[in-house]
Scaffold this motif. Structure first.
Motif, PDB file in Angstrom:
ATOM      1  N   VAL A 172     -16.558  13.293   8.735  1.00 18.78           N
ATOM      2  CA  VAL A 172     -15.522  13.078   9.740  1.00 18.78           C
ATOM      3  C   VAL A 172     -15.890  11.906  10.652  1.00 18.78           C
ATOM      4  CG1 VAL A 172     -16.486  14.604  11.521  1.00 18.78           C
ATOM      5  CG2 VAL A 172     -14.000  14.268  11.357  1.00 18.78           C
ATOM      6  N   LEU A 173     -17.190  11.593  10.747  1.00 22.03           N
ATOM      7  CA  LEU A 173     -17.648  10.467  11.551  1.00 22.03           C
ATOM      8  C   LEU A 173     -17.766   9.193  10.731  1.00 22.03           C
ATOM      9  CD1 LEU A 173     -20.431  12.274  13.617  1.00 22.03           C
ATOM     10  CD2 LEU A 173     -18.066  11.810  14.295  1.00 22.03           C
ATOM     11  N   ASN A 174     -17.462   9.275   9.466  1.00 25.83           N
ATOM     12  CA  ASN A 174     -17.593   8.120   8.573  1.00 25.83           C
ATOM     13  C   ASN A 174     -16.306   7.922   7.776  1.00 25.83           C
ATOM     14  OD1 ASN A 174     -20.695   7.423   8.707  1.00 25.83           O
ATOM     15  ND2 ASN A 174     -20.549   9.639   8.586  1.00 25.83           N
ATOM     16  N   ILE A 175     -15.221   7.858   8.491  1.00 23.01           N
ATOM     17  CA  ILE A 175     -13.913   7.742   7.850  1.00 23.01           C
ATOM     18  C   ILE A 175     -13.617   6.283   7.509  1.00 23.01           C
ATOM     19  CG2 ILE A 175     -11.427   8.057   8.118  1.00 23.01           C
ATOM     20  CD1 ILE A 175     -12.024  10.395   9.971  1.00 23.01           C
ATOM     21  N   THR A 176     -13.259   6.037   6.282  1.00 22.74           N
ATOM     22  CA  THR A 176     -12.844   4.711   5.842  1.00 22.74           C
ATOM     23  C   THR A 176     -11.381   4.783   5.409  1.00 22.74           C
ATOM     24  OG1 THR A 176     -15.060   4.102   5.079  1.00 22.74           O
ATOM     25  CG2 THR A 176     -13.193   2.868   4.176  1.00 22.74           C
ATOM     26  N   LYS A 177     -10.566   3.971   6.043  1.00 22.49           N
ATOM     27  CA  LYS A 177      -9.150   3.909   5.698  1.00 22.49           C
ATOM     28  C   LYS A 177      -8.869   2.580   5.006  1.00 22.49           C
ATOM     29  CE  LYS A 177      -7.665   6.747   9.621  1.00 22.49           C
ATOM     30  NZ  LYS A 177      -6.788   6.834  10.825  1.00 22.49           N
ATOM     31  N   TRP A 178      -7.997   2.618   4.012  1.00 17.03           N
ATOM     32  CA  TRP A 178      -7.651   1.389   3.312  1.00 17.03           C
ATOM     33  C   TRP A 178      -6.167   1.378   2.967  1.00 17.03           C
ATOM     34  CZ3 TRP A 178      -5.617   1.770  -1.637  1.00 17.03           C
ATOM     35  CH2 TRP A 178      -5.798   3.010  -2.272  1.00 17.03           C
ATOM     36  N   GLU A 179      -5.638   0.193   2.795  1.00 19.61           N
ATOM     37  CA  GLU A 179      -4.222   0.035   2.439  1.00 19.61           C
ATOM     38  C   GLU A 179      -4.047  -1.255   1.640  1.00 19.61           C
ATOM     39  OE1 GLU A 179      -0.484   0.805   5.072  1.00 19.61           O
ATOM     40  OE2 GLU A 179      -0.958  -1.330   5.255  1.00 19.61           O
ATOM     41  N   VAL A 180      -3.223  -1.191   0.639  1.00 17.25           N
ATOM     42  CA  VAL A 180      -2.896  -2.363  -0.183  1.00 17.25           C
ATOM     43  C   VAL A 180      -1.379  -2.502  -0.228  1.00 17.25           C
ATOM     44  CG1 VAL A 180      -3.060  -3.459  -2.439  1.00 17.25           C
ATOM     45  CG2 VAL A 180      -4.936  -2.016  -1.625  1.00 17.25           C
ATOM     46  N   GLU A 181      -0.899  -3.707   0.012  1.00 16.82           N
ATOM     47  CA  GLU A 181       0.541  -3.971  -0.058  1.00 16.82           C
ATOM     48  C   GLU A 181       0.794  -5.141  -1.002  1.00 16.82           C
ATOM     49  OE1 GLU A 181       4.461  -4.848   2.757  1.00 16.82           O
ATOM     50  OE2 GLU A 181       2.436  -5.014   3.596  1.00 16.82           O
ATOM     51  N   PHE A 182       1.747  -4.944  -1.907  1.00 18.52           N
ATOM     52  CA  PHE A 182       2.158  -5.998  -2.842  1.00 18.52           C
ATOM     53  C   PHE A 182       3.541  -6.497  -2.433  1.00 18.52           C
ATOM     54  CE2 PHE A 182      -0.832  -3.354  -5.121  1.00 18.52           C
ATOM     55  CZ  PHE A 182      -1.585  -4.244  -5.863  1.00 18.52           C
ATOM     56  N   GLU A 183       3.668  -7.811  -2.324  1.00 20.50           N
ATOM     57  CA  GLU A 183       4.956  -8.435  -2.029  1.00 20.50           C
ATOM     58  C   GLU A 183       5.360  -9.308  -3.209  1.00 20.50           C
ATOM     59  OE1 GLU A 183       5.341  -9.971   2.080  1.00 20.50           O
ATOM     60  OE2 GLU A 183       3.306  -9.176   2.367  1.00 20.50           O
ATOM     61  N   TYR A 184       6.670  -9.493  -3.387  1.00 22.20           N
ATOM     62  CA  TYR A 184       7.183 -10.127  -4.590  1.00 22.20           C
ATOM     63  C   TYR A 184       8.118 -11.294  -4.278  1.00 22.20           C
ATOM     64  CZ  TYR A 184       5.388  -5.840  -6.642  1.00 22.20           C
ATOM     65  OH  TYR A 184       4.566  -4.814  -7.021  1.00 22.20           O
ATOM     66  N   SER A 185       8.212 -12.198  -5.226  1.00 19.69           N
ATOM     67  CA  SER A 185       9.092 -13.360  -5.071  1.00 19.69           C
ATOM     68  C   SER A 185      10.510 -13.062  -5.541  1.00 19.69           C
ATOM     69  CB  SER A 185       8.542 -14.560  -5.860  1.00 19.69           C
ATOM     70  OG  SER A 185       8.421 -14.231  -7.247  1.00 19.69           O
ATOM     71  N   ASN A 186      10.707 -11.945  -6.222  1.00 20.35           N
ATOM     72  CA  ASN A 186      12.060 -11.550  -6.623  1.00 20.35           C
ATOM     73  C   ASN A 186      12.565 -10.484  -5.650  1.00 20.35           C
ATOM     74  OD1 ASN A 186      10.582  -9.309  -7.350  1.00 20.35           O
ATOM     75  ND2 ASN A 186      10.982  -9.482  -9.547  1.00 20.35           N
ATOM     76  N   GLU A 187      13.539  -9.692  -6.053  1.00 17.68           N
ATOM     77  CA  GLU A 187      14.131  -8.702  -5.155  1.00 17.68           C
ATOM     78  C   GLU A 187      13.427  -7.347  -5.214  1.00 17.68           C
ATOM     79  OE1 GLU A 187      18.268  -8.528  -6.092  1.00 17.68           O
ATOM     80  OE2 GLU A 187      18.702 -10.547  -5.337  1.00 17.68           O
ATOM     81  N   PHE A 188      12.349  -7.269  -5.958  1.00 16.38           N
ATOM     82  CA  PHE A 188      11.601  -6.018  -6.054  1.00 16.38           C
ATOM     83  C   PHE A 188      10.990  -5.691  -4.686  1.00 16.38           C
ATOM     84  CE2 PHE A 188       7.953  -3.467  -7.923  1.00 16.38           C
ATOM     85  CZ  PHE A 188       8.767  -2.439  -8.395  1.00 16.38           C
ATOM     86  N   LYS A 189      11.164  -4.446  -4.242  1.00 13.42           N
ATOM     87  CA  LYS A 189      10.695  -4.058  -2.919  1.00 13.42           C
ATOM     88  C   LYS A 189       9.162  -3.994  -2.871  1.00 13.42           C
ATOM     89  CE  LYS A 189      14.796  -1.338  -1.686  1.00 13.42           C
ATOM     90  NZ  LYS A 189      15.294   0.008  -1.282  1.00 13.42           N
ATOM     91  N   PRO A 190       8.565  -4.333  -1.729  1.00 11.11           N
ATOM     92  CA  PRO A 190       7.110  -4.255  -1.584  1.00 11.11           C
ATOM     93  C   PRO A 190       6.590  -2.856  -1.898  1.00 11.11           C
ATOM     94  CG  PRO A 190       8.077  -5.445   0.256  1.00 11.11           C
ATOM     95  CD  PRO A 190       9.221  -4.857  -0.520  1.00 11.11           C
ATOM     96  N   LYS A 191       5.396  -2.805  -2.469  1.00 12.03           N
ATOM     97  CA  LYS A 191       4.773  -1.533  -2.823  1.00 12.03           C
ATOM     98  C   LYS A 191       3.479  -1.368  -2.039  1.00 12.03           C
ATOM     99  CE  LYS A 191       7.909  -0.458  -5.797  1.00 12.03           C
ATOM    100  NZ  LYS A 191       8.873   0.638  -5.489  1.00 12.03           N
ATOM    101  N   LYS A 192       3.278  -0.153  -1.509  1.00 13.23           N
ATOM    102  CA  LYS A 192       2.074   0.119  -0.737  1.00 13.23           C
ATOM    103  C   LYS A 192       1.307   1.306  -1.319  1.00 13.23           C
ATOM    104  CE  LYS A 192       3.538  -1.570   3.822  1.00 13.23           C
ATOM    105  NZ  LYS A 192       3.697  -1.194   5.267  1.00 13.23           N
TER     106      LYS A 192
END
Length: 213
Positions: A172-192
């Motif tokens: 609980v004292l060593n929490i690591t949070k991470w997040e990845v987001e993909f963005e696109y050049s077409n109309e596909f919505k970003p994915k997280k």
């Protein structure tokens, strides 16, 4: 592990659609079991396996491809599950990725932010400090085609949206949070995708794309 061709000869050749579908279900269950084992955050010491779980996963995926092909040849129409359709959709749009943002924050540390930008055939990697200023920026020595091919081989479309591990008095004292987001050049919505003290089975390979140790 045997070759996909030998797997076909031993397990698929001459089988009915129903028998092949049974094989498909078994292979999918095996893939799920391997990934769950590799993602287990509490399994600090694994029994030595030969071949490794990663190798088993690779070949089981190849057998599944062969089984789906055999199913079609036997007159079956394979219907993708919801998770398979989601993964296929991610892969179909992978060559339209324009930006990948990767954030990591440890409870006792500042956050780290890495951004990969894809422009024509140039792949640029930037690392940011906590206050948003660029710490370093350089062009990756790889073509867009090769980079996205490596990315596709990670099967990120199969990742869960969130990964989490139960907290105890130690972590609980060593929490690591991470997040990845993909963005696109077409109309596909970003994915997280993201998590807290838990990661996809191939997260180390993913971090290598951002040159993270």
């Amino acid at each position: 592990m045997i070759s996909p061709e030998w797997y076909y000869e031993e397990h698929l050749k001459g089988k009915s659609k129903e028998q092949i579908m049974t094989s498909i279900r078994g292979l999918k269950q095996r893939i799920g079991s391997l990934k769950n084992s590799m993602e287990n955050p509490y399994e600090d010491i694994k029994i030595f396996m030969h071949p490794s779980e990663e190798t088993q996963l690779y070949w089981t995926r190849e057998y599944l491809k062969m089984a789906k092909q055999a199913y079609a040849e036997a007159g079956g129409t394979y219907i993708l599950s919801e998770s398979e359709a989601r993964a296929a959709e991610f892969d179909e749009n992978i060559y339209s990725i324009s930006k990948i943002t990767f954030r990591v924050k440890k409870s006792a540390d500042i956050f780290h932010k890495y951004v990969i930008e894809v422009l024509n055939d140039i792949i640029t990697l930037s690392e940011f400090r906590e206050h948003g200023l660029i710490k370093k920026r350089h062009k990756k020595n790889v073509t867009k085609t090769v980079f996205l091919y490596e990315l596709k081989n990670l099967h990120i479309g199969e990742w869960r949206r969130r990964y989490s591990a139960k907290h105890d008095e130690f972590n609980v004292l060593n929490i690591t949070k991470w997040e990845v987001e993909f963005e696109y050049s077409n109309e596909f919505k970003p994915k997280k995708f993201g998590g807290e003290n838990a990661y996809p089975y191939n997260f180390d390979r993913f971090q290598m794309l951002f040159e993270v140790d």
